[in-house]
Write a protein that holds these residues in place. Structure first.
Motif, short mmCIF file in Angstrom:
data_model
loop_
_atom_site.label_atom_id
_atom_site.label_comp_id
_atom_site.label_asym_id
_atom_site.label_seq_id
_atom_site.Cartn_x
_atom_site.Cartn_y
_atom_site.Cartn_z
N THR A 111 -8.18 -12.30 -16.73
CA THR A 111 -9.16 -13.32 -16.31
C THR A 111 -10.52 -13.14 -16.99
OG1 THR A 111 -9.77 -11.95 -14.42
CG2 THR A 111 -8.11 -13.66 -14.03
N SER A 112 -10.70 -12.06 -17.73
CA SER A 112 -12.02 -11.81 -18.32
C SER A 112 -12.24 -12.63 -19.59
CB SER A 112 -12.16 -10.32 -18.67
OG SER A 112 -13.26 -10.14 -19.57
N PRO A 113 -13.35 -13.40 -19.64
CA PRO A 113 -13.61 -14.19 -20.84
C PRO A 113 -13.97 -13.31 -22.04
CG PRO A 113 -15.47 -14.33 -19.32
CD PRO A 113 -14.40 -13.58 -18.60
N PHE A 114 -14.54 -12.14 -21.78
CA PHE A 114 -14.89 -11.23 -22.88
C PHE A 114 -13.60 -10.68 -23.51
CE2 PHE A 114 -18.23 -10.99 -19.66
CZ PHE A 114 -19.35 -11.29 -20.41
N VAL A 115 -12.63 -10.38 -22.66
CA VAL A 115 -11.34 -9.90 -23.15
C VAL A 115 -10.63 -11.01 -23.92
CG1 VAL A 115 -9.05 -9.07 -22.43
CG2 VAL A 115 -11.12 -8.22 -21.28
N MET B 20 -7.80 -3.79 -13.81
CA MET B 20 -8.65 -4.67 -13.00
C MET B 20 -9.94 -3.92 -12.70
SD MET B 20 -6.40 -7.20 -12.05
CE MET B 20 -5.08 -7.54 -10.92
N PRO B 21 -11.00 -4.16 -13.46
CA PRO B 21 -12.19 -3.32 -13.35
C PRO B 21 -12.88 -3.37 -11.99
CG PRO B 21 -12.62 -5.24 -14.73
CD PRO B 21 -11.16 -5.25 -14.44
N TYR B 22 -12.61 -4.45 -11.22
CA TYR B 22 -13.29 -4.54 -9.92
C TYR B 22 -12.45 -3.92 -8.80
CZ TYR B 22 -16.66 -7.56 -12.25
OH TYR B 22 -17.63 -8.02 -13.11
N ASN B 23 -11.24 -3.48 -9.11
CA ASN B 23 -10.44 -2.80 -8.10
C ASN B 23 -10.94 -1.36 -7.95
OD1 ASN B 23 -8.94 -5.05 -7.83
ND2 ASN B 23 -6.98 -4.16 -8.48
N GLY C 26 -17.27 1.30 -17.25
CA GLY C 26 -16.22 0.75 -16.39
C GLY C 26 -15.96 -0.72 -16.61
N LYS C 27 -16.31 -1.23 -17.81
CA LYS C 27 -16.13 -2.66 -18.07
C LYS C 27 -15.06 -2.88 -19.13
CE LYS C 27 -20.88 -3.92 -17.05
NZ LYS C 27 -21.96 -4.83 -17.33
N VAL C 28 -14.38 -4.02 -19.00
CA VAL C 28 -13.44 -4.45 -20.03
C VAL C 28 -14.10 -5.58 -20.82
CG1 VAL C 28 -11.38 -3.75 -18.80
CG2 VAL C 28 -12.26 -6.05 -18.41
N PRO C 29 -13.76 -5.71 -22.12
CA PRO C 29 -12.69 -5.02 -22.85
C PRO C 29 -13.14 -3.68 -23.44
CG PRO C 29 -13.75 -6.63 -24.27
CD PRO C 29 -14.40 -6.76 -22.92
N ALA C 30 -12.10 -2.84 -23.72
CA ALA C 30 -12.27 -1.68 -24.60
C ALA C 30 -11.11 -1.73 -25.57
CB ALA C 30 -12.26 -0.40 -23.77
N TYR D 34 -16.24 -0.29 -27.41
CA TYR D 34 -16.73 -1.24 -26.41
C TYR D 34 -18.16 -1.52 -26.78
CZ TYR D 34 -18.61 3.15 -24.69
OH TYR D 34 -19.25 4.36 -24.62
N ASP D 35 -18.86 -2.60 -26.35
CA ASP D 35 -18.32 -3.68 -25.56
C ASP D 35 -17.85 -4.79 -26.50
OD1 ASP D 35 -20.85 -4.41 -26.37
OD2 ASP D 35 -21.58 -4.96 -24.40
N SER D 36 -17.66 -6.02 -26.00
CA SER D 36 -16.95 -7.00 -26.82
C SER D 36 -17.66 -7.34 -28.15
CB SER D 36 -16.62 -8.26 -26.01
OG SER D 36 -17.79 -8.97 -25.65
N PRO D 37 -19.00 -7.43 -28.23
CA PRO D 37 -19.60 -7.70 -29.55
C PRO D 37 -19.35 -6.55 -30.54
CG PRO D 37 -21.16 -8.24 -27.81
CD PRO D 37 -20.02 -7.51 -27.16
N ILE D 38 -19.33 -5.32 -30.03
CA ILE D 38 -19.06 -4.17 -30.90
C ILE D 38 -17.60 -4.19 -31.34
CG2 ILE D 38 -18.97 -1.63 -30.97
CD1 ILE D 38 -21.83 -2.64 -30.95
N GLY E 38 -21.92 -16.55 -15.26
CA GLY E 38 -20.75 -17.03 -14.51
C GLY E 38 -20.17 -15.92 -13.65
N LEU E 39 -20.10 -14.75 -14.23
CA LEU E 39 -19.55 -13.59 -13.51
C LEU E 39 -20.41 -13.23 -12.30
CD1 LEU E 39 -17.16 -12.33 -15.19
CD2 LEU E 39 -18.52 -10.25 -15.21
N VAL E 40 -21.73 -13.26 -12.47
CA VAL E 40 -22.63 -12.95 -11.35
C VAL E 40 -22.43 -13.99 -10.24
CG1 VAL E 40 -25.03 -12.73 -10.60
CG2 VAL E 40 -24.35 -11.82 -12.82
N1 LIG Z 1 -21.19 -7.06 -22.24
C1 LIG Z 1 -19.83 -6.72 -21.89
C2 LIG Z 1 -19.49 -7.42 -20.58
C3 LIG Z 1 -18.08 -7.08 -20.11
C4 LIG Z 1 -17.90 -7.40 -18.63
O1 LIG Z 1 -18.85 -7.70 -17.87
N2 LIG Z 1 -16.64 -7.32 -18.19
C5 LIG Z 1 -16.35 -7.51 -16.79
C6 LIG Z 1 -15.04 -8.25 -16.63
S1 LIG Z 1 -15.20 -9.93 -17.13
C7 LIG Z 1 -16.15 -6.13 -16.16
O2 LIG Z 1 -15.37 -5.35 -16.66
N3 LIG Z 1 -16.85 -5.85 -15.04
C8 LIG Z 1 -16.69 -4.64 -14.32
C9 LIG Z 1 -17.98 -4.11 -13.79
O3 LIG Z 1 -19.05 -4.71 -14.04
O4 LIG Z 1 -17.93 -3.06 -13.14
C10 LIG Z 1 -18.88 -7.12 -23.03
O5 LIG Z 1 -19.25 -8.02 -23.79
O6 LIG Z 1 -17.80 -6.52 -23.17
#
Ligand SMILES: N[C@@H](CCC(=O)N[C@@H](CS)C(=O)NCC(=O)O)C(=O)O
Length: 202
Positions: free
Chosen positions: A8-12, A32-35, A47-51, A61-65, A104-106
């Motif tokens: 469901t992650s748009p960054f992924v 599922m990073p929020y689990n 703790g964020k995806v993608p990696a 990580y993160d997605s621009p890198i 959107g995520l917030v």
């Molecule tokens: N700036 C990061 C943002 C990634 C991000 O916010 N991913 C969300 C999922 S859509 C996440 O893993 N959140 C978990 C958390 O914030 O703990 C990127 O571009 O990779």
């Protein structure tokens, strides 16, 4: 190569689309990073995806890198222009699209809280970011900065951002007055890479 992400992650999705378009094979590790129980911290201390884990065991990580790393592999089609200033423009458009995803995520996280704990001010602040971001993007398509027929990091990020708003129904009327942006995302959504990375229906 392993992509650690959630469906469901748009960054992924942005990274998955780039890998698919370049024909780079990868294994998708669903996390599922929020689990409460998740293994994302093993790959990204934040703790964020993608990696992205390479065959040599490097972890990005993160997605621009990750997107920059993939460009270093020099596999066609190029997603960023070679000329440095043009590349910076493309990356700034990516940042704008990513910022819409962040907002959107917030909003999604805020709306998931009990109503009494939600902050209407915070929701408004984030919704304004989405609105201004979409307006700016529509203008960039109108003036030719973004082109519907061009597949690059910017157009992919924009389509992923709008795809996320659609998926979460965050901005139901967004297309009414943004015909240029509609054309761009509809063109991108027709691609196989977008069809294959559509977020699961709830
Ligand atoms: N700036 C990061 C943002 C990634 C991000 O916010 N991913 C969300 C999922 S859509 C996440 O893993 N959140 C978990 C958390 O914030 O703990 C990127 O571009 O990779």
């Amino acid at each position: 190569m392993k992509l650690i992400g959630s469906y469901t992650s748009p960054f992924v999705r942005k990274i998955s689309v780039i890998l698919l378009e370049k024909g780079i094979t990868f294994e998708f590790i669903n996390e599922m990073p929020y689990n409460a129980e998740n293994g994302v911290g093993k790959y990204n201390p934040l703790g964020k995806v993608p990696a992205l884990v390479t065959g040599e065991g490097e972890c990005w990580y993160d997605s621009p890198i990750i997107a920059q790393y993939i460009e270093l592999l020099d596999i066609a089609p190029a997603m960023v222009p070679r000329e440095p200033k043009a590349a910076l423009h493309t990356r700034q458009l990516e940042a704008l699209a990513d910022g819409i995803m962040d907002a959107g995520l917030v909003i999604v996280r805020e709306l998931a809280r009990p109503v009494a704990q939600q902050s209407p001010e915070e929701l408004l602040r984030q919704r304004e970011k989405v609105t201004r971001g979409l307006d700016a993007l529509d203008g960039f398509v109108a003036d030719g900065t973004l082109k519907a027929e061009e597949l690059n990091l910017a157009t992919i990020a924009v389509a992923c951002a709008v795809g996320y708003l659609n998926f979460r129904r965050l901005s139901p009327g967004w297309c009414a007055e943004r015909p240029h942006l509609v054309k761009l995302v509809e063109t991108l959504f027709q691609r196989d890479s977008f069809a294959r990375t559509e977020p699961p229906k709830a």
